[in-house]
Scaffold this motif. Structure first.
Motif, mmCIF file in Angstrom:
data_model
loop_
_atom_site.group_PDB
_atom_site.id
_atom_site.type_symbol
_atom_site.label_atom_id
_atom_site.label_comp_id
_atom_site.label_asym_id
_atom_site.label_seq_id
_atom_site.Cartn_x
_atom_site.Cartn_y
_atom_site.Cartn_z
ATOM 1 N N LEU A 2 18.304 19.909 -15.195
ATOM 2 C CA LEU A 2 18.009 19.177 -13.967
ATOM 3 C C LEU A 2 16.960 19.951 -13.179
ATOM 4 O O LEU A 2 17.226 21.042 -12.673
ATOM 5 N N GLY A 3 15.773 19.377 -13.128
ATOM 6 C CA GLY A 3 14.669 20.013 -12.408
ATOM 7 C C GLY A 3 13.785 20.809 -13.345
ATOM 8 O O GLY A 3 14.279 21.607 -14.138
ATOM 9 N N PHE A 4 12.488 20.559 -13.256
ATOM 10 C CA PHE A 4 11.541 21.280 -14.101
ATOM 11 C C PHE A 4 10.406 21.886 -13.255
ATOM 12 O O PHE A 4 9.826 22.897 -13.615
ATOM 13 N N ALA A 35 20.630 12.233 -18.277
ATOM 14 C CA ALA A 35 20.436 13.596 -18.802
ATOM 15 C C ALA A 35 21.764 14.259 -19.141
ATOM 16 O O ALA A 35 21.883 14.979 -20.129
ATOM 17 N N THR A 36 22.776 14.009 -18.311
ATOM 18 C CA THR A 36 24.032 14.755 -18.469
ATOM 19 C C THR A 36 25.043 14.038 -19.372
ATOM 20 O O THR A 36 26.064 14.614 -19.729
ATOM 21 N N ILE A 73 25.097 21.857 -18.143
ATOM 22 C CA ILE A 73 24.000 21.449 -17.239
ATOM 23 C C ILE A 73 23.360 22.719 -16.690
ATOM 24 O O ILE A 73 24.077 23.635 -16.257
ATOM 25 N N CYS A 74 22.028 22.770 -16.696
ATOM 26 C CA CYS A 74 21.330 23.872 -16.013
ATOM 27 C C CYS A 74 20.535 23.268 -14.867
ATOM 28 O O CYS A 74 19.704 22.378 -15.089
ATOM 29 N N ILE A 75 20.774 23.740 -13.658
ATOM 30 C CA ILE A 75 19.979 23.254 -12.515
ATOM 31 C C ILE A 75 18.875 24.269 -12.258
ATOM 32 O O ILE A 75 19.139 25.428 -11.920
ATOM 33 N N LEU A 76 17.642 23.820 -12.448
ATOM 34 C CA LEU A 76 16.527 24.776 -12.383
ATOM 35 C C LEU A 76 15.570 24.535 -11.215
ATOM 36 O O LEU A 76 14.676 25.338 -10.975
ATOM 37 N N GLU A 97 19.688 21.124 -27.882
ATOM 38 C CA GLU A 97 19.026 19.828 -27.711
ATOM 39 C C GLU A 97 18.912 19.616 -26.203
ATOM 40 O O GLU A 97 19.940 19.536 -25.531
ATOM 41 N N LEU A 98 17.693 19.551 -25.693
ATOM 42 C CA LEU A 98 17.544 19.466 -24.238
ATOM 43 C C LEU A 98 17.290 18.037 -23.770
ATOM 44 O O LEU A 98 16.515 17.298 -24.390
ATOM 45 N N SER A 99 17.918 17.696 -22.661
ATOM 46 C CA SER A 99 17.663 16.406 -22.035
ATOM 47 C C SER A 99 17.217 16.729 -20.608
ATOM 48 O O SER A 99 18.006 17.224 -19.803
ATOM 49 N N ILE A 100 15.941 16.511 -20.348
ATOM 50 C CA ILE A 100 15.348 17.040 -19.105
ATOM 51 C C ILE A 100 15.075 15.916 -18.111
ATOM 52 O O ILE A 100 14.513 14.883 -18.459
#
Ligand code: ADP
Length: 483
Positions: free
Chosen positions: A330-332, A412-413, A419-422, A359-362
């Motif tokens: 979440l967030g790029f 995404a989730t 979950i990574c919040i970036l 496997e990333l879902s951005i």
């Protein structure tokens, strides 16, 4: 009518010139760029950069005293004051690779100014440049063979992306450096007159050229150093059970230190901090000051450490492997309220997870799929950088199919293990985390790199929560990350 031309319609040139045009109706401002698509976007309803309040400013002046054009030569020729706001990336090859600023764009802009000018001009360095660039630029300009006199000023921009318009309307200070000759002072005055139309005089600081150039590098180095200092503390907090927010609060109450810029996170990003520090490191080395160079280099190293620490924590908590596990990112963007991804920590975090076969879902509200894919496949410079903690060419170690860019946080989730919040986008604060939890694999992990979530509430829902610098959940203590 005074005419201003700005070469480079980027994150700095665009907003800065729009505000000058708004505040100085008697000045005609032309923003020029060789990148035709960017200029077309500036002339459309879909501006090329996202910045709160920018649309409004541009709408008020565009076509009146603010123009965007690809006709670089014409506007430079007509201008009294030429701002140069072109990109100055870090050199990737050759002498000073990985540290020195690449002045190719600057040099070509200076040569073009010298070629097309038919009258004297003030040339203003707006983009951050290494100290003493003005001297080199002066040499290029003064060898124009036409006897035209140029005055060089350094007027570094201190705006922060995400609050650019507010910062430009109400700057802490405007810094103008120039030669200490009568001509230099006259040029300083000409630029001061522009800013004085809305900035109180006591906030306009004038210095010599080198002080202005160095102040910009120093300001960015100091800001980044505060972040690396608190991030270094966050590692110690996790190890000891202290809470980094409480430490920052207590430390920041000291008026000599102050409360701002003391938030720990997954690391700083943006086009300037790292680039300017590396540049500073290089300048120190070139001036025979290896100890000073090493001191500042450490700020970048701690930032790299913080990003790899985060990746390690994610992998370690999830049974030491994220292979084929879906992880929602979440967030790029490198921070909220911008679509800018330059040097965003998300790039290194995602690459670290991809190398471990995740496997990333951005999802990011402002960054396009194209941009994310470009960022994740581009090769970074080979210097002592986090990439060296991983195999040499990360792009060969993961498949682009491992990355999906989706349109909202729920998509995404869905089905994700973690979950990574970036990025600290506000919308991540008000997500329905009950719903998200229900749709995730269990145990469901959340790794907050930006203090977006209420960790206790999420624990109540059932999540295993990691917040940088905060006391660790029992689960995380049992799964120590090698950091
Ligand atoms: P910043 O964040 O400092 O504003 P950007 O990379 O967003 O930097 O913008 C720099 C802009 O300068 C780019 O749009 C690029 O096309 C433009 N540019 C670079 N060299 C020249 C040049 N010689 N003439 C005109 N525009 C240039």
């Amino acid at each position: 009518m005074v005419k201003i031309c700005c070469i480079g319609a980027g994150y700095v040139g665009g907003p800065t010139m729009a505000v000058i045009a708004l505040k100085c109706p008697s000045i005609e401002v032309a923003v020029v760029d060789i990148w035709d698509k960017r200029i077309a976007a500036w002339n459309s309803d879909q501006l090329p950069i996202y910045e709160p309040g920018l649309d409004d400013v541009v709408k008020q002046c565009r076509g009146k005293n603010l123009f965007f054009s690809t006709d670089v030569k014409k506007h430079v020729m007509e201008a009294d004051i030429v701002f140069v706001s072109v990109n100055t990336p870090t050199k990737t090859t050759g002498l000073g690779a990985g540290k020195a600023a690449d002045l190719t764009y600057w040099e070509s802009a200076a040569r073009m100014i010298a070629d097309v000018s038919e009258s004297s001009k003030v040339v203003v360095e707006k983009s951050t440049v290494p100290v003493k660039t003005a001297e080199a630029i002066e040499k290029i300009l003064s060898h124009n063979g036409k006897g035209i006199k140029f005055q060089i000023l350094s007027n570094p921009e201190f705006l922060a992306e995400g609050t650019a318009i507010q910062d430009l309307f109400n700057p802490d200070r405007v810094l103008i450096g120039g030669r200490e000759t009568p001509e230099g002072q006259k040029a300083i005055q000409a630029l001061k007159d522009v800013y004085a139309q809305w900035v109180p005089e006591d906030r306009i600081i004038t210095t010599n050229l080198w002080s202005a150039e160095l102040s910009k590098l120093a300001a960015n180095a100091f800001l980044a150093q505060r972040i690396s200092s608190v991030n270094a503390m966050s590692a110690l907090c996790e190890a000891t059970g202290a809470n980094v927010s409480q430490v920052s609060h207590a430390v920041g109450k000291d008026t000599r230190i102050g409360p701002k810029f003391l938030n720990s996170s997954v690391g700083f990003g943006g086009s300037c901090f790292q680039k300017d520090i590396l540049n500073l490191v290089y300048i120190c080395e070139c001036n025979g000051l290896p100890e000073v160079a090493e001191y500042w280099r450490q700020v970048v190293k701690i930032n790299d450490y913080q990003k790899s620490r985060f990746v390690n924590r994610v992998v370690a908590s999830m049974f030491n492997t994220v292979s084929t596990k879906k992880i929602a990112i979440l967030g790029f963007a490198f921070k909220k309220d911008t679509g800018d991804t330059r040097e965003t920590p998300a790039i290194d975090v995602c690459k670290g997870l991809l190398v471990d076969k995740a496997e990333l879902s951005i999802y990011d509200p402002q960054v396009t799929q194209d941009q994310i894919q470009r960022d994740l496949t581009l090769r970074k410079f080979d210097w002592d950088h986090p990439i060296h903690l991983q195999p040499v060419n990360p792009t060969s170690c993961f498949n682009v199919d491992q990355v999906k860019v989706v349109r909202d946080a729920y998509e995404a989730t869905k089905g994700a293990h973690g979950i990574c919040i970036l990025t600290e986008w506000d919308e991540f604060k008000s997500l329905d985390y009950n719903k998200i939890y229900e749709n995730m694999q269990k145990p469901a992990f959340i790794f907050d790199g930006r203090y977006v979530i209420d960790a206790d509430k999420l624990r109540e829902i059932g999540f295993i929560v990691f917040s940088i610098g905060k006391p660790l959940d029992a689960w995380l203590k049992d799964m120590p990350a090698v950091v």
